[in-house]
Design a protein around this motif. Structure first.
Motif, PDB file in Angstrom:
ATOM      1  N   GLY A   1      12.472 114.840  37.023  1.00 26.03           N
ATOM      2  CA  GLY A   1      10.993 114.995  36.886  1.00 26.03           C
ATOM      3  C   GLY A   1      10.891 115.920  35.510  1.00 26.03           C
ATOM      4  N   LYS A   2      11.475 115.315  34.509  1.00 27.71           N
ATOM      5  CA  LYS A   2      11.493 115.979  33.068  1.00 27.71           C
ATOM      6  C   LYS A   2      11.193 114.950  32.047  1.00 27.71           C
ATOM      7  CE  LYS A   2      13.210 119.787  34.549  1.00 27.71           C
ATOM      8  NZ  LYS A   2      12.632 121.066  34.210  1.00 27.71           N
ATOM      9  N   GLY A   3      10.881 115.480  30.918  1.00 29.50           N
ATOM     10  CA  GLY A   3      10.632 114.708  29.794  1.00 29.50           C
ATOM     11  C   GLY A   3      11.875 114.238  29.131  1.00 29.50           C
ATOM     12  N   VAL A   4      11.736 113.803  28.086  1.00 28.56           N
ATOM     13  CA  VAL A   4      12.938 113.285  27.189  1.00 28.56           C
ATOM     14  C   VAL A   4      12.650 113.874  25.654  1.00 28.56           C
ATOM     15  CG1 VAL A   4      14.648 111.940  26.262  1.00 28.56           C
ATOM     16  CG2 VAL A   4      13.755 111.733  28.585  1.00 28.56           C
ATOM     17  N   THR A   5      13.343 114.720  24.905  1.00 27.80           N
ATOM     18  CA  THR A   5      13.098 115.129  23.673  1.00 27.80           C
ATOM     19  C   THR A   5      14.033 114.456  22.561  1.00 27.80           C
ATOM     20  OG1 THR A   5      12.455 117.349  24.315  1.00 27.80           O
ATOM     21  CG2 THR A   5      13.195 117.108  21.908  1.00 27.80           C
ATOM     22  N   PHE A   6      13.691 113.739  21.698  1.00 29.68           N
ATOM     23  CA  PHE A   6      14.588 113.198  20.685  1.00 29.68           C
ATOM     24  C   PHE A   6      14.556 113.964  19.434  1.00 29.68           C
ATOM     25  CE2 PHE A   6      15.428 108.717  22.184  1.00 29.68           C
ATOM     26  CZ  PHE A   6      14.431 108.839  23.259  1.00 29.68           C
TER      27      PHE A   6
ATOM     28  N   GLY B   1      18.067 121.317  33.076  1.00 24.47           N
ATOM     29  CA  GLY B   1      17.566 119.862  33.242  1.00 24.47           C
ATOM     30  C   GLY B   1      17.036 119.112  32.033  1.00 24.47           C
ATOM     31  N   MET B   2      16.608 120.045  31.031  1.00 22.11           N
ATOM     32  CA  MET B   2      16.011 119.499  29.617  1.00 22.11           C
ATOM     33  C   MET B   2      16.831 118.246  29.120  1.00 22.11           C
ATOM     34  SD  MET B   2      15.176 121.282  26.036  1.00 22.11           S
ATOM     35  CE  MET B   2      14.452 120.610  24.779  1.00 22.11           C
ATOM     36  N   GLN B   3      16.325 117.008  28.889  1.00 23.61           N
ATOM     37  CA  GLN B   3      17.092 115.923  28.461  1.00 23.61           C
ATOM     38  C   GLN B   3      16.743 115.716  26.970  1.00 23.61           C
ATOM     39  OE1 GLN B   3      19.391 114.536  30.344  1.00 23.61           O
ATOM     40  NE2 GLN B   3      18.630 115.913  31.913  1.00 23.61           N
ATOM     41  N   VAL B   4      17.814 115.887  26.186  1.00 23.50           N
ATOM     42  CA  VAL B   4      17.671 115.728  24.582  1.00 23.50           C
ATOM     43  C   VAL B   4      18.781 114.585  24.313  1.00 23.50           C
ATOM     44  CG1 VAL B   4      18.400 116.880  22.515  1.00 23.50           C
ATOM     45  CG2 VAL B   4      17.500 118.406  24.435  1.00 23.50           C
ATOM     46  N   VAL B   5      18.171 113.856  23.392  1.00 20.80           N
ATOM     47  CA  VAL B   5      18.956 112.538  22.847  1.00 20.80           C
ATOM     48  C   VAL B   5      18.988 112.869  21.204  1.00 20.80           C
ATOM     49  CG1 VAL B   5      18.733 110.123  22.383  1.00 20.80           C
ATOM     50  CG2 VAL B   5      18.027 111.018  24.353  1.00 20.80           C
ATOM     51  N   PHE B   6      20.006 112.533  20.777  1.00 16.76           N
ATOM     52  CA  PHE B   6      20.253 112.858  19.304  1.00 16.76           C
ATOM     53  C   PHE B   6      20.453 111.621  18.584  1.00 16.76           C
ATOM     54  CE2 PHE B   6      20.882 115.471  15.591  1.00 16.76           C
ATOM     55  CZ  PHE B   6      21.633 114.701  14.629  1.00 16.76           C
ATOM     56  N   LEU B   7      19.483 111.268  17.490  1.00 18.17           N
ATOM     57  CA  LEU B   7      19.509 109.814  16.761  1.00 18.17           C
ATOM     58  C   LEU B   7      20.120 110.059  15.440  1.00 18.17           C
ATOM     59  CD1 LEU B   7      16.039 108.340  17.777  1.00 18.17           C
ATOM     60  CD2 LEU B   7      18.304 108.182  19.044  1.00 18.17           C
ATOM     61  N   ASP B   8      21.358 109.853  15.284  1.00 20.07           N
ATOM     62  CA  ASP B   8      21.944 110.078  13.926  1.00 20.07           C
ATOM     63  C   ASP B   8      21.560 108.901  12.859  1.00 20.07           C
ATOM     64  OD1 ASP B   8      25.155 111.301  12.863  1.00 20.07           O
ATOM     65  OD2 ASP B   8      23.833 110.319  11.810  1.00 20.07           O
TER      66      ASP B   8
ATOM     67  N   MET C   1      11.549 116.315  15.867  1.00 21.03           N
ATOM     68  CA  MET C   1      11.912 116.253  17.308  1.00 21.03           C
ATOM     69  C   MET C   1      10.601 115.540  17.799  1.00 21.03           C
ATOM     70  SD  MET C   1      13.300 119.828  17.812  1.00 21.03           S
ATOM     71  CE  MET C   1      12.211 120.959  16.894  1.00 21.03           C
ATOM     72  N   ALA C   2      10.883 114.600  18.657  1.00 24.10           N
ATOM     73  CA  ALA C   2       9.846 114.146  19.512  1.00 24.10           C
ATOM     74  C   ALA C   2       9.795 113.978  20.608  1.00 24.10           C
ATOM     75  CB  ALA C   2       9.620 112.358  19.060  1.00 24.10           C
ATOM     76  N   GLN C   3       8.906 114.498  21.414  1.00 25.42           N
ATOM     77  CA  GLN C   3       9.109 114.515  23.196  1.00 25.42           C
ATOM     78  C   GLN C   3       8.218 113.699  23.598  1.00 25.42           C
ATOM     79  OE1 GLN C   3       7.026 118.019  24.323  1.00 25.42           O
ATOM     80  NE2 GLN C   3       7.802 117.599  26.729  1.00 25.42           N
TER      81      GLN C   3
ATOM     82  N   TRP D   1      23.724 112.412  24.945  1.00 27.19           N
ATOM     83  CA  TRP D   1      23.018 111.189  24.561  1.00 27.19           C
ATOM     84  C   TRP D   1      22.752 110.995  23.332  1.00 27.19           C
ATOM     85  CZ3 TRP D   1      23.546 109.748  29.431  1.00 27.19           C
ATOM     86  CH2 TRP D   1      23.189 110.743  30.588  1.00 27.19           C
ATOM     87  N   ASP D   2      23.072 109.483  23.041  1.00 28.05           N
ATOM     88  CA  ASP D   2      22.780 109.122  21.531  1.00 28.05           C
ATOM     89  C   ASP D   2      22.103 107.781  21.609  1.00 28.05           C
ATOM     90  OD1 ASP D   2      26.215 108.551  21.287  1.00 28.05           O
ATOM     91  OD2 ASP D   2      24.752 107.369  22.304  1.00 28.05           O
ATOM     92  N   THR D   3      22.239 107.215  20.488  1.00 29.11           N
ATOM     93  CA  THR D   3      21.278 105.807  20.165  1.00 29.11           C
ATOM     94  C   THR D   3      21.784 104.881  20.965  1.00 29.11           C
ATOM     95  OG1 THR D   3      21.326 106.621  17.790  1.00 29.11           O
ATOM     96  CG2 THR D   3      20.623 104.253  18.411  1.00 29.11           C
ATOM     97  N   TYR D   4      23.140 104.921  21.339  1.00 28.75           N
ATOM     98  CA  TYR D   4      23.587 103.960  22.252  1.00 28.75           C
ATOM     99  C   TYR D   4      23.488 103.996  23.757  1.00 28.75           C
ATOM    100  CZ  TYR D   4      26.035 102.642  17.877  1.00 28.75           C
ATOM    101  OH  TYR D   4      26.359 102.223  16.562  1.00 28.75           O
TER     102      TYR D   4
END
Length: 609
Positions: free
Chosen positions: A68-73, A99-106, A134-136, A52-55
């Motif tokens: 049923g999870k949060g998202v960590t950026f 199942g932890m969801q991580v998004v990377f913002l470059d 990191m923002a959750q 997962w990324d910016t787009y």
């Protein structure tokens, strides 16, 4: 970010050296990327953590809503302090939280893309320090039930994961309170494809243009002096809008091979006719003979260009690998050479060779292909394994159902003094067989790394590995390797072993090229308890189950996405065929009056073709 999420990003934590939730003091660490290969290593590290990324981060929200999870950026770039450690350390958090969801913002990509001004504004307001942020967030239903960012749970600076791990359950709980209220489009894949996810658009066939452009890119790559220069000319990705065709490999992969194959067949037929025309022209006027020969020469040149385009996906990778191997050897030959850089070059080169072999297994079975491998340092045994046909006998490497490794007798024999080369070769044989098995069954690879004289390692081989292999038979292929002797074998499959404790266990995705991607690393305390001989309570069993479940979910999502891509490509192909048919019909209608007139003069219809 969507505008309705900006309110969640308003607060800025102004103490970057102290974690807000725990008060733990942290100190920034400089990244240790290999000089000249920083971007490639950084990109690989990001890909090892998330897709997962910016787009495409809407896909992370969708999946978090489902599970049923949060998202960590994670926010930063290859130059941000702590980034390398952050990408390493978060893998353990992911393994402990399936199942932890991580998004990377470059932040470098965000700054370079004018379409992302809104996201850049958020970065400017929140990233005040040269450290990883990191923002959750929890996830909530937005307009029409669409999943979107909800409450900001916590912010964290640096690579220390303790405060993040402690707040993850809160984000999950807040998301779960909306269970049943999310609405994700029925029939849509869990992945919301963004522009960066789309595969290279297949280019319409323009033989001369594509041949010229690819030749020029290869020339630039060969002339590059530094690894970063020539590697970029080979490996740079294609831009989303197609304006930047990318490196030589991206250009080669974008060639419409179906069109090339069809054109080659047609040109072959035309050459046969042209050869007959040259023979028929003998004895006629010099001009007639010259014209017939010119037509044959032009057709042969077109055939040569088409064959170049046909072979380009393999050949570009081979040439990249050859350059990397040559420079690695040069580094090793220097008294002050960079040994780590040489290993990383070999790692990238092996990856290229494996991809080339997967694209066309026949290439390295030819005399020329085998010579290429030998020139790159592959010995005869490695070449034989690489070029072996599918279904090769695995009786010498499979020691139990779904378990590859050495028998106790083989261990004893190969641990003797003077047998180190034979031991390393055995690890290559075992790993090659296990990788082929994992590819054939489309499952991950679980590797237990041990070493001679390690009692916990022996304990696992004698008490744990066979029951594990039976337990997870439908979910993974299991392998037991000597970690010290397997470094070269792992390198040849695109993975660098370093800094291990024994025993340890790695869970790997295996692609069709046989390259390994590390998905989770399990330490000794997570996989072995010599006081416990009850498999029902085995720590390795308990640690593996959630990791493999998470991988299965990821693979299912990926397959759904790829199926969507395949359907889209099929629809585009049908549309192109319809347009060509319409054009042919229009041309036919235009020609009908001309054909009628020509026939009235007594000429055949071919006269106006």
């Amino acid at each position: 970010m969507d505008s309705n999420q900006n309110g969640n990003f308003s607060e800025v934590y102004e103490q970057p050296y102290r974690a807000p939730e725990t008060g733990l003091e942290t100190k920034p660490e400089k990244n240790q990327w290999t000089p000249g290969n920083e971007q490639a290593e950084f990109d690989a590290a990001v890909q090892g953590v998330t897709k997962w990324d910016t787009y495409n981060f809407q896909g992370a929200y969708d999946e978090a809503a489902r599970t049923g999870k949060g998202v960590t950026f994670i926010v930063g770039s290859s130059k941000t302090d702590d980034m390398q450690k952050t990408l390493e350390n978060i893998k353990a958090v992911q393994a402990a939280n399936p199942g932890m969801q991580v998004v990377f913002l470059d932040t470098d990509k965000i700054k370079a893309d004018p379409r992302l001004k809104e996201v850049q504004g958020w970065v400017d307001r929140n990233v005040k320090h040269d450290r990883t942020l990191m923002a959750q967030y929890a996830v909530r239903p937005g307009e029409n039930g669409k999943p979107e960012g909800g409450a900001l749970i916590s912010k964290h600076w640096g690579s220390d994961m303790r405060s993040l791990a402690s707040t993850l359950p809160t984000g999950d709980q807040l998301t779960q309170q909306y269970a049943g209220k999310f609405k994700i489009q029925e029939g849509a894949t869990a992945v919301t494809p963004g522009e960066t996810q789309l595969p290279p658009q297949v280019q319409p066939l323009d033989v001369e243009k594509q041949h010229k452009e690819l030749q020029e890119k290869l020339k630039q790559a060969k002339e590059g002096k530094k690894p970063a220069d020539y590697y970029n000319h080979f490996k740079a990705p294609r831009s989303n809008d197609g304006k930047n065709p990318g490196g030589a490999i991206a250009q080669a992969d974008a060639i419409d091979q179906k069109a090339v194959s069809a054109e080659l067949s047609k040109v072959g037929t035309d050459i046969e006719a042209a050869v007959k025309a040259v023979e028929a022209a003998k004895g006629q006027a010099q001009e007639v003979q010259a014209k017939a020969q010119q037509q044959l020469d032009a057709l042969k040149e077109r055939q040569r260009q088409l064959e170049f385009l046909r072979d380009a996906p393999v050949q570009t990778r081979v040439e990249c690998a050859q350059r990397l191997f040559a420079d690695a050897a040069a580094q090793e030959a220097k008294e002050d050479g960079n040994g780590d850089l040489a290993v990383d070059m070999k790692l990238a080169a092996h990856t290229m060779v494996n991809e080339a072999n997967a694209l066309n297994p026949e290439h390295f079975r030819t005399k020329e292909g085998k010579e290429q491998l030998r020139a790159m340092g592959y010995d005869d045994a490695a070449i034989a394994r690489m070029t072996a046909p599918p279904g090769t006998d695995k009786s010498s490497t499979q020691i139990a159902d779904n378990l590859f490794g050495m028998t106790e007798q083989q261990k004893e024999e190969l641990s003797k003094e003077g047998m180190s080369d034979q031991l390393s070769e055995k690890q290559r044989e075992i790993l090659d067989a296990a990788v082929k098995e994992a590819i054939a069954r489309n499952v991950p690879l679980v590797i237990k790394f041990g070493m001679k004289g390690c009692q916990p390692c022996d304990f696992m081989d004698q008490n744990t590995m066979q029951p594990l292999a039976a337990e997870f038979k439908n979910n993974a292929v299991l392998v037991s390797l000597d970690g010290m002797a397997a470094k070269q074998a792992m390198l040849e499959h695109g993975f660098k072993l370093e800094g291990m404790a024994f025993p340890s266990m790695g869970v790997f995705d295996v692609n069709q090229a046989g390259n390994l991607t590390g998905r989770a690393g399990l330490k000794p305390q997570q996989i072995v308890d010599m006081k416990n001989k009850d498999f029902a309570n085995d720590p390795a069993r308990a640690s593996l189950a959630p990791v493999l479940q998470m991988l299965r979910q990821e693979r299912d999502l990926r397959e759904k996405y790829l199926e969507g891509v395949r359907q889209k490509e099929a629809a585009q192909q049908q549309e192109r065929q319809r347009q060509r048919a319409d054009q042919d019909e229009a041309l036919k209608r235009m020609r009908q009056p001309q054909e009628t007139y020509v026939r009235s003069l007594g000429f055949p219809a071919l006269a106006i073709a």
